[in-house]
Design a protein around this motif. Structure first.
Motif, PDB file in Angstrom:
ATOM      1  N   GLU A  68      20.749 -13.289 -10.913  1.00 26.24           N
ATOM      2  CA  GLU A  68      22.048 -12.637 -10.990  1.00 26.24           C
ATOM      3  C   GLU A  68      21.903 -11.129 -11.088  1.00 26.24           C
ATOM      4  OE1 GLU A  68      24.023 -14.402 -14.294  1.00 26.24           O
ATOM      5  OE2 GLU A  68      24.511 -16.246 -13.223  1.00 26.24           O
ATOM      6  N   TYR A  69      20.695 -10.678 -11.403  1.00 28.35           N
ATOM      7  CA  TYR A  69      20.380  -9.255 -11.516  1.00 28.35           C
ATOM      8  C   TYR A  69      19.068  -9.033 -10.790  1.00 28.35           C
ATOM      9  CZ  TYR A  69      20.207  -4.609 -13.705  1.00 28.35           C
ATOM     10  OH  TYR A  69      20.211  -3.255 -13.935  1.00 28.35           O
ATOM     11  N   VAL A  70      19.088  -8.177  -9.767  1.00 26.23           N
ATOM     12  CA  VAL A  70      17.929  -7.969  -8.912  1.00 26.23           C
ATOM     13  C   VAL A  70      17.419  -6.549  -9.077  1.00 26.23           C
ATOM     14  CG1 VAL A  70      17.083  -7.966  -6.532  1.00 26.23           C
ATOM     15  CG2 VAL A  70      18.830  -9.610  -7.229  1.00 26.23           C
ATOM     16  N   VAL A  71      16.106  -6.397  -9.190  1.00 26.38           N
ATOM     17  CA  VAL A  71      15.489  -5.078  -9.218  1.00 26.38           C
ATOM     18  C   VAL A  71      14.627  -4.907  -7.976  1.00 26.38           C
ATOM     19  CG1 VAL A  71      14.048  -3.449 -10.494  1.00 26.38           C
ATOM     20  CG2 VAL A  71      15.456  -5.101 -11.739  1.00 26.38           C
ATOM     21  N   LEU A  72      14.884  -3.835  -7.241  1.00 25.79           N
ATOM     22  CA  LEU A  72      14.109  -3.503  -6.049  1.00 25.79           C
ATOM     23  C   LEU A  72      13.385  -2.180  -6.271  1.00 25.79           C
ATOM     24  CD1 LEU A  72      16.833  -4.071  -3.274  1.00 25.79           C
ATOM     25  CD2 LEU A  72      15.145  -5.738  -4.089  1.00 25.79           C
ATOM     26  N   THR A  73      12.116  -2.145  -5.918  1.00 22.59           N
ATOM     27  CA  THR A  73      11.405  -0.883  -5.908  1.00 22.59           C
ATOM     28  C   THR A  73      10.586  -0.828  -4.625  1.00 22.59           C
ATOM     29  OG1 THR A  73      10.008   0.615  -7.195  1.00 22.59           O
ATOM     30  CG2 THR A  73       9.381  -1.707  -7.198  1.00 22.59           C
ATOM     31  N   SER A  74       9.741   0.171  -4.486  1.00 22.94           N
ATOM     32  CA  SER A  74       8.952   0.265  -3.262  1.00 22.94           C
ATOM     33  C   SER A  74       7.754   1.173  -3.480  1.00 22.94           C
ATOM     34  CB  SER A  74       9.801   0.822  -2.098  1.00 22.94           C
ATOM     35  OG  SER A  74       9.969   2.220  -2.242  1.00 22.94           O
ATOM     36  N   VAL A  75       6.831   1.072  -2.560  1.00 22.92           N
ATOM     37  CA  VAL A  75       5.776   2.071  -2.460  1.00 22.92           C
ATOM     38  C   VAL A  75       6.371   3.345  -1.867  1.00 22.92           C
ATOM     39  CG1 VAL A  75       3.919   0.395  -2.210  1.00 22.92           C
ATOM     40  CG2 VAL A  75       5.186   1.150  -0.184  1.00 22.92           C
ATOM     41  N   ASP A  76       5.624   4.441  -1.948  1.00 22.58           N
ATOM     42  CA  ASP A  76       6.005   5.646  -1.213  1.00 22.58           C
ATOM     43  C   ASP A  76       5.571   5.485   0.240  1.00 22.58           C
ATOM     44  OD1 ASP A  76       7.055   8.011  -2.949  1.00 22.58           O
ATOM     45  OD2 ASP A  76       5.470   7.114  -4.166  1.00 22.58           O
ATOM     46  N   ARG A  77       6.445   5.866   1.164  1.00 23.13           N
ATOM     47  CA  ARG A  77       6.124   5.794   2.593  1.00 23.13           C
ATOM     48  C   ARG A  77       6.344   7.154   3.233  1.00 23.13           C
ATOM     49  NH1 ARG A  77       5.037   0.794   5.023  1.00 23.13           N
ATOM     50  NH2 ARG A  77       4.405   2.251   6.666  1.00 23.13           N
ATOM     51  N   ASP A  78       5.493   8.120   2.845  1.00 22.78           N
ATOM     52  CA  ASP A  78       5.586   9.462   3.418  1.00 22.78           C
ATOM     53  C   ASP A  78       5.247   9.479   4.896  1.00 22.78           C
ATOM     54  OD1 ASP A  78       6.133  11.035   0.927  1.00 22.78           O
ATOM     55  OD2 ASP A  78       4.212  10.180   0.341  1.00 22.78           O
ATOM     56  N   ASP A  79       4.654   8.379   5.394  1.00 19.59           N
ATOM     57  CA  ASP A  79       4.312   8.285   6.814  1.00 19.59           C
ATOM     58  C   ASP A  79       5.531   8.016   7.686  1.00 19.59           C
ATOM     59  OD1 ASP A  79       4.198   5.751   5.336  1.00 19.59           O
ATOM     60  OD2 ASP A  79       3.722   4.837   7.270  1.00 19.59           O
ATOM     61  N   LEU A  80       6.660   7.629   7.097  1.00 17.28           N
ATOM     62  CA  LEU A  80       7.878   7.329   7.842  1.00 17.28           C
ATOM     63  C   LEU A  80       8.825   8.516   7.810  1.00 17.28           C
ATOM     64  CD1 LEU A  80       8.518   3.726   6.473  1.00 17.28           C
ATOM     65  CD2 LEU A  80       7.381   4.353   8.616  1.00 17.28           C
ATOM     66  N   ALA A  81       9.526   8.736   8.909  1.00 20.38           N
ATOM     67  CA  ALA A  81      10.398   9.912   9.021  1.00 20.38           C
ATOM     68  C   ALA A  81      11.467   9.952   7.942  1.00 20.38           C
ATOM     69  CB  ALA A  81      11.045   9.934  10.404  1.00 20.38           C
ATOM     70  N   ASP A  82      12.007   8.783   7.559  1.00 15.44           N
ATOM     71  CA  ASP A  82      13.057   8.742   6.540  1.00 15.44           C
ATOM     72  C   ASP A  82      12.533   8.252   5.199  1.00 15.44           C
ATOM     73  OD1 ASP A  82      12.668   6.045   7.008  1.00 15.44           O
ATOM     74  OD2 ASP A  82      14.812   5.557   7.090  1.00 15.44           O
ATOM     75  N   GLY A  83      11.193   8.164   5.074  1.00 12.98           N
ATOM     76  CA  GLY A  83      10.607   7.678   3.832  1.00 12.98           C
ATOM     77  C   GLY A  83      10.855   6.215   3.559  1.00 12.98           C
ATOM     78  N   GLY A  84      11.410   5.511   4.546  1.00 15.24           N
ATOM     79  CA  GLY A  84      11.750   4.105   4.366  1.00 15.24           C
ATOM     80  C   GLY A  84      13.108   3.882   3.742  1.00 15.24           C
ATOM     81  N   SER A  85      13.920   4.933   3.644  1.00 10.72           N
ATOM     82  CA  SER A  85      15.208   4.812   2.961  1.00 10.72           C
ATOM     83  C   SER A  85      16.163   3.860   3.681  1.00 10.72           C
ATOM     84  CB  SER A  85      15.859   6.184   2.804  1.00 10.72           C
ATOM     85  OG  SER A  85      16.031   6.829   4.059  1.00 10.72           O
ATOM     86  N   ARG A 136       0.845  -1.199   0.000  1.00 11.64           N
ATOM     87  CA  ARG A 136       0.000   0.000   0.000  1.00 11.64           C
ATOM     88  C   ARG A 136       0.878   1.246   0.000  1.00 11.64           C
ATOM     89  NH1 ARG A 136      -5.332  -0.162   1.160  1.00 11.64           N
ATOM     90  NH2 ARG A 136      -6.230  -2.249   1.240  1.00 11.64           N
ATOM     91  N   CYS A 137       0.496   2.210  -0.799  1.00 15.89           N
ATOM     92  CA  CYS A 137       1.303   3.412  -1.011  1.00 15.89           C
ATOM     93  C   CYS A 137       0.666   4.606  -0.309  1.00 15.89           C
ATOM     94  CB  CYS A 137       1.414   3.685  -2.512  1.00 15.89           C
ATOM     95  SG  CYS A 137       2.565   5.011  -2.948  1.00 15.89           S
ATOM     96  N   SER A 138       1.489   5.502   0.203  1.00 16.49           N
ATOM     97  CA  SER A 138       0.970   6.706   0.866  1.00 16.49           C
ATOM     98  C   SER A 138       0.519   7.760  -0.139  1.00 16.49           C
ATOM     99  CB  SER A 138       2.026   7.290   1.808  1.00 16.49           C
ATOM    100  OG  SER A 138       3.189   7.658   1.091  1.00 16.49           O
ATOM    101  N   ARG A 139       0.821   7.533  -1.419  1.00 18.69           N
ATOM    102  CA  ARG A 139       0.403   8.472  -2.459  1.00 18.69           C
ATOM    103  C   ARG A 139      -0.636   7.826  -3.379  1.00 18.69           C
ATOM    104  NH1 ARG A 139       6.076  11.622  -4.066  1.00 18.69           N
ATOM    105  NH2 ARG A 139       6.733  11.959  -1.895  1.00 18.69           N
ATOM    106  N   GLY A 140      -1.303   8.662  -4.155  1.00 15.78           N
ATOM    107  CA  GLY A 140      -2.348   8.174  -5.038  1.00 15.78           C
ATOM    108  C   GLY A 140      -2.177   8.700  -6.446  1.00 15.78           C
ATOM    109  N   CYS A 141      -1.183   8.194  -7.173  1.00 15.34           N
ATOM    110  CA  CYS A 141      -0.976   8.614  -8.561  1.00 15.34           C
ATOM    111  C   CYS A 141      -2.091   8.046  -9.436  1.00 15.34           C
ATOM    112  CB  CYS A 141       0.378   8.135  -9.065  1.00 15.34           C
ATOM    113  SG  CYS A 141       1.796   8.870  -8.202  1.00 15.34           S
ATOM    114  N   ASN A 142      -2.551   8.840 -10.375  1.00 13.09           N
ATOM    115  CA  ASN A 142      -3.721   8.470 -11.164  1.00 13.09           C
ATOM    116  C   ASN A 142      -3.459   7.437 -12.252  1.00 13.09           C
ATOM    117  OD1 ASN A 142      -5.647  10.091  -9.821  1.00 13.09           O
ATOM    118  ND2 ASN A 142      -4.930  11.899 -10.926  1.00 13.09           N
ATOM    119  N   PHE A 143      -2.203   7.038 -12.436  1.00 12.35           N
ATOM    120  CA  PHE A 143      -1.882   6.016 -13.424  1.00 12.35           C
ATOM    121  C   PHE A 143      -1.624   4.659 -12.794  1.00 12.35           C
ATOM    122  CE2 PHE A 143       2.234   7.540 -12.008  1.00 12.35           C
ATOM    123  CZ  PHE A 143       2.987   6.388 -11.924  1.00 12.35           C
TER     124      PHE A 143
END
Length: 312
Positions: free
Chosen positions: A102-119, A66-73
């Protein structure tokens, strides 16, 4: 224009199938992991997970579904944020080992609710993978972290091989395409900081078919090269549901090929994956980086290898 017009033949995809698809899905479910492939309803899920034309791949989505933002796309659910799972970094590293990536891709939801954004959580996952096997190449597709330079520096310090952040569309269309907390200049600043603070390769992606004009796409490419972004991808926007942003047009594959040539030959991007079914995490781009970094091939040889297998 109507958003539910019949899709052209070039947008048809094959349904998920095969032993490799089943193995990856089982591994992810056993470890309670999410992928952007599923959560964002990616049209390439069947191709990537089934391992057609190469090994199966998956893009792990960190910090919940679940993402803290709501992009329309975007088809990812918004709101109802859950606490971070402290076992997720090691679970991802375990899954990578079990799947044999051998090649990994990581992404994430936006977490504006966290002080560091989840970084910090993001960085911990990168390190968990590298600690397990330093030969694995790690690409990360990061949020903007609200433009927080400390958060961006945490990702840089974890030393992934590629840092991607998507501008998504041209400046004029940032809203209504993206959440109002995102923005063109803010996204450029993220990529610029990575390039100024490190020698890590940078990457971004744009959707076509949301109402952009050619001169706006051209200007976006110019802005990206001004800050030395290395890799760019173009893909067709597809409406996930009737409640999402309308498709303005279905862009012909020849137009995507033109933008590929403009990006590489005129602006000098190291690589451009461009096609109706291309997404920001896309196997052709991964093959290019793998050939460039792991095998040390020339840029042109890496491009040829990526297109031979990835088709764009």
């Amino acid at each position: 224009m109507a958003s539910r017009r019949r899709k052209p033949n070039w947008l048809k995809t094959q349904p998920p199938a095969g032993t490799r698809f089943t193995e990856i899905k089982s591994t992810l479910r056993d470890r309670n992991l999410n992928t952007v492939c599923e959560e964002a309803n990616c049209p390439n899920l069947g191709e990537c997970w089934s391992g057609r034309d190469g090994p199966g791949t998956a893009t792990f989505m960190l910090m919940g579904d679940r993402c803290s933002r709501g992009c329309n796309f975007c088809d990812v659910e918004t709101g109802g944020m859950e606490p971070l799972d402290p076992t997720e970094p090691e679970n991802v590293a375990d899954a990578v080992a079990e799947i044999g990536l051998e090649y990994v891709v990581l992404t994430s939801v936006d977490r504006d609710d966290l002080a560091d954004g989840g970084s910090a959580h993001f960085a911990e996952t990168i390190r968990a993978i590298n600690d397990r096997d330093p030969e694995i190449l790690v690409e990360v597709l990061i949020p903007d972290f609200g433009g927080d330079p400390d958060a961006i520096d945490r990702i840089i310090d974890a030393d992934p091989d590629v840092i991607a952040h998507n501008v998504e569309t041209v400046e004029r269309l940032q809203w209504p395409v993206r959440d109002r907390r995102a923005g063109y200049e803010q996204s450029l600043s993220v990529l610029d900081r990575v390039n100024r603070a490190s020698d890590i390769h940078t990457k971004t992606s744009l959707m076509l078919g949301v109402g952009e004009y050619d001169h706006e796409v051209y200007r976006t490419l110019s802005d990206l090269r001004e800050i030395d972004v290395d890799i760019v991808t173009f893909g067709q926007y597809l409406q996930p549901s009737r409640s999402h942003l309308d498709v303005f047009e279905y862009v012909h594959p020849d137009v995507f090929e033109t933008w590929r040539r403009v990006a590489e030959e005129e602006f000098g991007f190291l690589y451009c994956a461009s096609g109706p079914m291309v997404r920001s995490s896309y196997k052709a781009g991964e093959l290019f980086v793998d050939a460039l970094l792991r095998e040390g091939t020339s840029i042109e040889a890496a491009r040829q290898r990526a297109r031979a297998v990835g088709g764009s």
